[in-house]
Design a protein around this motif. Structure first.
Motif, mmCIF file in Angstrom:
data_model
loop_
_atom_site.group_PDB
_atom_site.id
_atom_site.type_symbol
_atom_site.label_atom_id
_atom_site.label_comp_id
_atom_site.label_asym_id
_atom_site.label_seq_id
_atom_site.Cartn_x
_atom_site.Cartn_y
_atom_site.Cartn_z
ATOM 1 N N PHE A 12 -32.204 26.420 48.686
ATOM 2 C CA PHE A 12 -31.740 26.522 50.057
ATOM 3 C C PHE A 12 -31.623 27.962 50.552
ATOM 4 N N GLU A 13 -31.272 28.898 49.693
ATOM 5 C CA GLU A 13 -31.094 30.289 50.116
ATOM 6 C C GLU A 13 -31.675 31.224 49.058
ATOM 7 N N LYS A 14 -32.990 31.311 49.009
ATOM 8 C CA LYS A 14 -33.611 32.123 47.973
ATOM 9 C C LYS A 14 -33.292 33.611 48.131
ATOM 10 N N GLU A 15 -33.017 34.036 49.388
ATOM 11 C CA GLU A 15 -32.760 35.452 49.593
ATOM 12 C C GLU A 15 -31.344 35.862 49.216
ATOM 13 N N GLU A 16 -30.475 34.898 49.021
ATOM 14 C CA GLU A 16 -29.096 35.214 48.678
ATOM 15 C C GLU A 16 -28.958 35.486 47.177
ATOM 16 N N ASN A 28 -28.234 24.445 61.692
ATOM 17 C CA ASN A 28 -29.191 25.382 61.118
ATOM 18 C C ASN A 28 -29.688 24.878 59.766
ATOM 19 N N HIS A 29 -28.772 24.324 58.982
ATOM 20 C CA HIS A 29 -29.133 23.764 57.673
ATOM 21 C C HIS A 29 -30.158 22.638 57.821
ATOM 22 N N VAL A 37 -34.040 16.475 54.104
ATOM 23 C CA VAL A 37 -32.705 15.903 54.263
ATOM 24 C C VAL A 37 -32.702 14.466 54.771
ATOM 25 N N HIS A 38 -33.784 14.036 55.441
ATOM 26 C CA HIS A 38 -33.810 12.677 55.977
ATOM 27 C C HIS A 38 -34.366 11.667 54.961
ATOM 28 N N GLY A 91 -21.632 21.303 62.946
ATOM 29 C CA GLY A 91 -20.567 21.379 61.961
ATOM 30 C C GLY A 91 -20.905 22.415 60.916
ATOM 31 N N TYR A 92 -20.391 22.209 59.712
ATOM 32 C CA TYR A 92 -20.615 23.154 58.612
ATOM 33 C C TYR A 92 -20.815 22.392 57.311
#
Length: 291
Positions: A12-16, A28-29, A37-38, A91-92
């Motif tokens: 999900f966040e390779k740059e992190e 955004n997710h 996700v579906h 949401g989050y």
């Protein structure tokens, strides 16, 4: 078998730099991960999501829950789920490994929180407008910290996550169905039972086997199952078998007879009868429903 995708945080966040924690604004997710996700998928981490806007459905292990403002969902590793939205969600979302949490809280486990304790506990919570405002602030704090590069970042994320779980637990346990106070030893035995069932349900079906593994009598184990979940030990075992049966029926290319054998039933007729007695439809009817 057509495997259900098992997603890892690093996808999900390779740059992190963090590989054991992830947070994002939910819209955004969804946009970033719309290809996956579906569709039904699994995670190898713990997930928590808050909806402030939107509507739709969230299917978790073949149970369907409505999404509305104030909905909170909790998922444990290995659960299968998918999203469908009627109105754009906001949401989050955050998720993390068990090691991330337990490294900073050495004497605590994620299973201390009721929504992660047992798969039998409801995986959702619906907040009032007032509660939503408070909890949303917690999620915002987590998300803001995640995207900053400040000192003690992981420690603060762990602390904020813990505070969020504490606040959510207080609301979760305010439900009438959650008010009963249970013996800690009963809850520990239930957790141990679920863990042993996970290891042996394909080959061992008798309550006596699991009681022996736990070094207690079958009668006492049944008493614990009734007190904690209002179910018999045998019912808990069969529920786990049927969940796996549903997963295999929908997500694998195995024949129904092969699925029956995988789950330890050489007699398909018996397996089909058991499946229908619990779900009200046959395995074939269940397969057609999801096709």
């Amino acid at each position: 078998m057509k495997n259900i995708p098992i997603l890892n945080i690093t996808q999900f966040e390779k740059e992190e730099s963090l590989t054991d924690f992830y947070s994002n604004d939910f819209s955004n997710h969804i946009e970033r991960n719309k290809k996956i996700v579906h569709k039904a998928h699994k995670h190898d981490f713990y997930l928590c999501v808050l909806f402030s806007e939107g509507s739709g459905t969230h299917e978790i292990d073949f149970d369907v829950y409505n999404i509305q403002p104030g909905s909170v969902f909790f998922l444990k590793p290995g659960q299968t789920h998918s999203w469908q939205f009627d109105q754009p969600p906001k949401g989050y979302i955050f998720f993390h490994t068990s090691d991330f949490y337990e490294f900073y809280f050495l004497n605590k486990k994620l299973t201390q929180f009721p929504f992660y304790y047992s798969l039998k506990n409801p995986p959702y919570l619906t907040l009032s407008t007032h509660e939503l405002l408070h909890i949303e602030t917690r999620f915002k704090e987590i998300n803001t910290e995640y995207y900053q590069n400040l000192s003690y970042k992981k420690q603060k994320l762990a602390s904020l996550t813990n505070l969020t779980y504490i606040d959510l637990t207080r609301l979760y346990t305010s439900f009438e169905s959650q008010k009963s106070i249970l013996s800690p030893s009963y809850l520990q035995t239930l957790q141990a039972l679920e863990s042993i069932i996970e290891d042996f349900y394909k080959t061992e079906k008798s309550a006596k086997f699991y009681a022996q593994k736990l070094n207690i009598s079958s009668k006492h184990l049944n008493r614990i199952a009734k007190a904690t979940l209002n179910k018999t030990t045998t019912e808990i075992i069969i529920e786990r078998i049927l969940l796996e049966a549903k997963r295999l029926i929908v997500h694998s290319k195995n024949s129904l007879t092969t699925i029956s054998e995988i789950l330890g039933y050489d007699d398909y007729a018996y397996f089909s009868k058991l499946f229908k007695s619990k779900t009200k439809i046959t395995p074939l009817e269940f397969k057609k429903k999801y096709q």
